[in-house]
Design a protein around this motif. Structure first.
Motif, short mmCIF file in Angstrom:
data_model
loop_
_atom_site.label_atom_id
_atom_site.label_comp_id
_atom_site.label_asym_id
_atom_site.label_seq_id
_atom_site.Cartn_x
_atom_site.Cartn_y
_atom_site.Cartn_z
N VAL A 30 8.65 66.32 9.54
CA VAL A 30 10.04 66.77 9.43
C VAL A 30 10.96 65.60 9.10
CG1 VAL A 30 11.95 67.86 10.65
CG2 VAL A 30 9.60 68.63 11.08
N GLY A 31 11.92 65.86 8.21
CA GLY A 31 12.90 64.84 7.85
C GLY A 31 13.25 64.93 6.38
N LYS A 32 14.26 64.17 5.98
CA LYS A 32 14.65 64.09 4.59
C LYS A 32 14.19 62.74 4.05
CE LYS A 32 16.31 64.61 0.61
NZ LYS A 32 15.49 65.37 -0.33
N TYR A 33 13.33 62.77 3.01
CA TYR A 33 12.72 61.55 2.49
C TYR A 33 13.10 61.33 1.03
CZ TYR A 33 9.86 62.17 6.67
OH TYR A 33 9.43 62.35 7.96
N ARG A 34 13.08 60.05 0.64
CA ARG A 34 13.33 59.71 -0.76
C ARG A 34 12.61 58.40 -1.08
NH1 ARG A 34 19.24 60.89 -2.14
NH2 ARG A 34 18.32 62.97 -2.00
N GLY A 35 12.16 58.27 -2.33
CA GLY A 35 11.45 57.06 -2.75
C GLY A 35 12.34 56.14 -3.56
N PHE A 36 12.20 54.82 -3.31
CA PHE A 36 13.03 53.82 -3.99
C PHE A 36 12.15 52.69 -4.53
CE2 PHE A 36 15.61 55.88 -0.78
CZ PHE A 36 16.80 56.17 -1.46
N GLN A 52 14.72 70.10 -1.31
CA GLN A 52 13.95 70.96 -2.19
C GLN A 52 12.54 71.10 -1.65
OE1 GLN A 52 14.59 70.35 -6.44
NE2 GLN A 52 16.02 68.72 -5.94
N VAL A 53 11.98 72.29 -1.80
CA VAL A 53 10.64 72.54 -1.31
C VAL A 53 9.77 73.05 -2.46
CG1 VAL A 53 11.39 73.05 1.03
CG2 VAL A 53 11.25 74.90 -0.63
N ASP A 54 8.43 72.84 -2.33
CA ASP A 54 7.52 73.33 -3.35
C ASP A 54 7.07 74.75 -3.00
OD1 ASP A 54 5.67 73.12 -1.30
OD2 ASP A 54 4.79 71.26 -2.06
N GLN A 55 6.08 75.27 -3.73
CA GLN A 55 5.64 76.65 -3.53
C GLN A 55 4.99 76.87 -2.17
OE1 GLN A 55 3.10 77.41 -6.89
NE2 GLN A 55 4.82 77.74 -8.29
N MET A 56 4.53 75.77 -1.55
CA MET A 56 3.90 75.87 -0.23
C MET A 56 4.91 75.67 0.90
SD MET A 56 0.85 76.56 -1.09
CE MET A 56 0.03 76.39 0.49
N GLY A 57 6.17 75.46 0.53
CA GLY A 57 7.19 75.27 1.55
C GLY A 57 7.33 73.84 2.03
N GLU A 58 6.61 72.89 1.39
CA GLU A 58 6.69 71.48 1.78
C GLU A 58 7.90 70.83 1.12
OE1 GLU A 58 4.87 70.11 3.95
OE2 GLU A 58 3.18 71.49 4.15
N ASN A 59 8.54 69.89 1.86
CA ASN A 59 9.68 69.18 1.30
C ASN A 59 9.27 68.37 0.07
OD1 ASN A 59 11.29 70.14 3.29
ND2 ASN A 59 11.66 68.20 4.31
N ARG A 60 10.09 68.44 -0.96
CA ARG A 60 9.88 67.62 -2.14
C ARG A 60 10.63 66.31 -1.96
NH1 ARG A 60 5.79 68.81 -5.17
NH2 ARG A 60 6.83 67.96 -7.00
N ILE A 61 10.01 65.20 -2.34
CA ILE A 61 10.60 63.88 -2.19
C ILE A 61 11.07 63.39 -3.55
CG2 ILE A 61 10.18 61.48 -1.52
CD1 ILE A 61 7.99 62.56 0.36
N GLU A 62 12.37 63.17 -3.70
CA GLU A 62 12.89 62.64 -4.95
C GLU A 62 12.55 61.15 -5.03
OE1 GLU A 62 15.45 65.80 -3.19
OE2 GLU A 62 15.22 63.69 -2.61
N VAL A 63 12.19 60.69 -6.22
CA VAL A 63 11.84 59.29 -6.44
C VAL A 63 12.85 58.67 -7.40
CG1 VAL A 63 10.10 57.67 -7.27
CG2 VAL A 63 9.39 59.74 -6.04
#
Length: 258
Positions: free
Chosen positions: A131-137, A88-99
């Motif tokens: 670049v990459g797919k990130y997630r918070g734990f 998922q990306v925000d309005q600026m095109g940056e990747n959103r990180i799910e927490v």
């Protein structure tokens, strides 16, 4: 009709493909394919695999998620028809990180492959990660100082065991141990040895077949400024040296010899 039937019909209509063309690509007759689409016959594994490859979507999603409710083009595709992750990306095109917060942590093992579950997680943006797919734990316990209860470890998704490196820290999602943050102690062919930075906790082995996901440590978000005492190996060694000296002095004072 089953969810699978609804999904393959929806995908075919979305791509504006005829039943005849899909059947031809699967190397089956149109009559046989129609039975899968109208739910009167169940597709065997080989056909499931071919359909997944045809639409570039995992079998798990075809069988368990209503693809009409998600945007398939916004999913991260993995090799060998494995699970795919929502990006998922925000309005600026940056990747959103799910927490994955403590509140929803218990459901992650069941929902990690469900895009609808993932989309409901809280989200943050950290543009500096690149670049990459990130997630918070979330962090639990005191096994990995200086991280404390309530801290969040942000990890980058690792696609295969061949990418993990001995000595680095990772979030491991496993069938046997659940969600753990550990340092990789030894990377065996069929198992991983996970170790804590707190020497009070012994290392343990996890079978490679039990590992569902691996996320490599990228950064952390701390919720406390509490000072922690770091017990480095040299410090521990000095403590034992001083203790040995003190014991020797006690022995001398009471006239004992070795």
């Amino acid at each position: 009709m089953s969810l699978f039937s609804d999904n393959i019909r929806a995908l075919r209509v979305k791509h504006k493909i005829s039943q005849e063309k899909v059947a031809e690509s699967l190397m089956i007759t149109r009559g046989r394919y129609v039975k899968y689409e109208d739910g009167t016959s169940e597709a065997p594994y080989e056909i499931l695999k071919k359909i997944g490859q045809y639409y570039q979507i995992s079998i798990d999603l075809l069988l368990s998620v209503d693809v009409r409710k998600i945007e398939v083009t916004d999913l991260l595709k993995l090799e060998n028809n494995r699970l795919i992750l929502p990006i998922q990306v925000d309005q600026m095109g940056e990747n959103r990180i799910e927490v994955v917060t403590q509140k929803v942590k218990a459901g992650y093992l069941n929902g990690y492959a469900d895009p609808e579950y993932i989309e409901q997680l809280q989200q943050i943006s950290l543009p500096f990660l690149g670049v990459g797919k990130y997630r918070g734990f979330p962090v639990e316990g005191d096994s990995m100082p200086p991280h404390q209860d309530g801290d969040i470890i942000v990890g980058r998704y690792v696609e295969g065991l061949g990418e993990v490196l001995d000595g680095k820290t990772y979030i491991f999602i496993t069938r046997s141990e659940g969600m753990v943050y550990k340092r990789l102690n030894k990377n065996n062919k069929n198992a991983l040895v996970l170790a804590s930075d707190n020497y009070f906790y012994p290392p343990y082995e996890v079978k490679a077949s039990h590992i569902l996901e691996i996320w490599e440590y990228q950064c952390s978000i701390a919720r406390s400024d509490k000072r922690t005492e770091a017990l480095e190996s040299d410090t521990i060694k000095n403590m034992f040296v001083e203790l040995k000296k003190d014991l020797a002095e006690v022995k001398n004072s009471i006239g004992l010899t070795n």
